[in-house]
Design a protein around this motif. Structure first.
Motif, PDB file in Angstrom:
ATOM      1  N   PRO A 251       0.826  -1.203   0.000  1.00 28.39           N
ATOM      2  CA  PRO A 251       0.000   0.000   0.000  1.00 28.39           C
ATOM      3  C   PRO A 251       0.864   1.258   0.000  1.00 28.39           C
ATOM      4  O   PRO A 251       1.876   1.331   0.694  1.00 28.39           O
ATOM      5  CB  PRO A 251      -0.807  -0.105   1.296  1.00 28.39           C
ATOM      6  CG  PRO A 251      -0.015  -1.010   2.168  1.00 28.39           C
ATOM      7  CD  PRO A 251       0.735  -1.936   1.255  1.00 28.39           C
TER       8      PRO A 251
ATOM      9  N   ASP B  85       1.807   4.795   1.085  1.00 29.50           N
ATOM     10  CA  ASP B  85       1.574   5.619   2.260  1.00 29.50           C
ATOM     11  C   ASP B  85       2.317   6.934   2.075  1.00 29.50           C
ATOM     12  O   ASP B  85       3.525   7.000   2.245  1.00 29.50           O
ATOM     13  CB  ASP B  85       2.046   4.898   3.524  1.00 29.50           C
ATOM     14  CG  ASP B  85       1.600   5.607   4.789  1.00 29.50           C
ATOM     15  OD1 ASP B  85       0.930   6.663   4.690  1.00 29.50           O
ATOM     16  OD2 ASP B  85       1.908   5.101   5.874  1.00 29.50           O
ATOM     17  N   ASN B  86       1.594   7.964   1.696  1.00 29.15           N
ATOM     18  CA  ASN B  86       2.198   9.262   1.440  1.00 29.15           C
ATOM     19  C   ASN B  86       2.044  10.215   2.617  1.00 29.15           C
ATOM     20  O   ASN B  86       2.321  11.394   2.494  1.00 29.15           O
ATOM     21  CB  ASN B  86       1.578   9.888   0.190  1.00 29.15           C
ATOM     22  CG  ASN B  86       1.871   9.061  -1.040  1.00 29.15           C
ATOM     23  OD1 ASN B  86       2.916   8.436  -1.134  1.00 29.15           O
ATOM     24  ND2 ASN B  86       0.947   9.042  -1.969  1.00 29.15           N
ATOM     25  N   SER B  87       1.614   9.683   3.751  1.00 34.55           N
ATOM     26  CA  SER B  87       1.415  10.546   4.906  1.00 34.55           C
ATOM     27  C   SER B  87       2.757  10.900   5.537  1.00 34.55           C
ATOM     28  O   SER B  87       3.770  10.249   5.317  1.00 34.55           O
ATOM     29  CB  SER B  87       0.517   9.856   5.931  1.00 34.55           C
ATOM     30  OG  SER B  87       1.196   8.752   6.500  1.00 34.55           O
TER      31      SER B  87
ATOM     32  N   LYS C   3       3.308  10.614   8.638  1.00 34.95           N
ATOM     33  CA  LYS C   3       3.525   9.736   9.790  1.00 34.95           C
ATOM     34  C   LYS C   3       4.630   8.721   9.546  1.00 34.95           C
ATOM     35  O   LYS C   3       5.267   8.275  10.491  1.00 34.95           O
ATOM     36  CB  LYS C   3       2.227   9.016  10.149  1.00 34.95           C
ATOM     37  CG  LYS C   3       1.200   9.911  10.802  1.00 34.95           C
ATOM     38  CD  LYS C   3      -0.148   9.271  10.997  1.00 34.95           C
ATOM     39  CE  LYS C   3      -0.115   7.919  11.610  1.00 34.95           C
ATOM     40  NZ  LYS C   3      -1.451   7.359  11.874  1.00 34.95           N
ATOM     41  N   VAL C   4       4.868   8.364   8.299  1.00 39.95           N
ATOM     42  CA  VAL C   4       5.905   7.364   8.027  1.00 39.95           C
ATOM     43  C   VAL C   4       7.296   7.903   8.359  1.00 39.95           C
ATOM     44  O   VAL C   4       8.219   7.124   8.567  1.00 39.95           O
ATOM     45  CB  VAL C   4       5.857   6.865   6.560  1.00 39.95           C
ATOM     46  CG1 VAL C   4       4.585   6.114   6.287  1.00 39.95           C
ATOM     47  CG2 VAL C   4       6.057   7.992   5.588  1.00 39.95           C
TER      48      VAL C   4
END
Length: 165
Positions: free
Chosen positions: A27, A29-31, A33-34
């Motif tokens: 998946p 994840d472009n947030s 938070k990563v």
């Protein structure tokens, strides 16, 4: 009397196959938070550097770990793809068989059978199917499948997903 469905095909585990597999199964994840762990490592390293008498090497090592974490996030796909392309399975032929019992894959390096009863969920993606089983997942590309095999998989998807509810 109807005959049992069996479909078999052979295809090459090449770069385009691995790219498709990655894009379907990991998946995006472009947030922001990563990057949290990387920022925390950098802040801890700076705190150790500025506020303690511990050797500066330790602080710079922690800061470098934060930088390495950013690097691993940013280049996750190319790194994964490079690892697949240098593996012994790269550029070898895989024989895929789909039948009433399950999905079998066979190459010179691996022979695996995934029974329909072991699959807990099937997710349809843009270019294939994600098969969930035993806290793991496998990707099955539709580009090497006939229309009959796709129809069979669609039927199995509906059956398995209705049982999972």
């Amino acid at each position: 009397m109807t005959t049992a469905f069996t479909y078999s095909t052979t295809y090459l585990l090449d770069k385009s196959h691995y790219i498709e597999t990655y894009e379907a199964s990991v998946p995006a994840d472009n947030s922001k938070k990563v990057y949290l762990i990387a920022v925390l490592l950098a802040l801890v390293g700076l705190a150790v550097l500025m506020l303690t008498e511990i050797n500066a090497f330790v602080a710079w090592f922690i800061i470098a770990l934060g930088g390495l974490e950013v690097f691993s996030i940013r280049f996750k796909k190319p790194w994964w793809l490079a690892r697949q392309l240098i593996s012994k399975a790269a550029n070898t032929e895989l024989t895929l068989t789909i039948d009433e019992h399950g999905i079998s894959s066979k190459s010179i390096h691996v022979q695996n059978t995934l029974a329909w009863s072991d699959i807990s969920k099937i997710e349809v993606t843009k270019n294939g199917w994600l098969l969930y089983h035993n806290n793991s997942k496998n990707y099955l590309s539709s580009r090497a499948l006939s229309d009959e095999a796709k129809a069979f998989l669609t039927t199995k998807t509906q059956l398995i997903n209705s049982l999972a509810i």
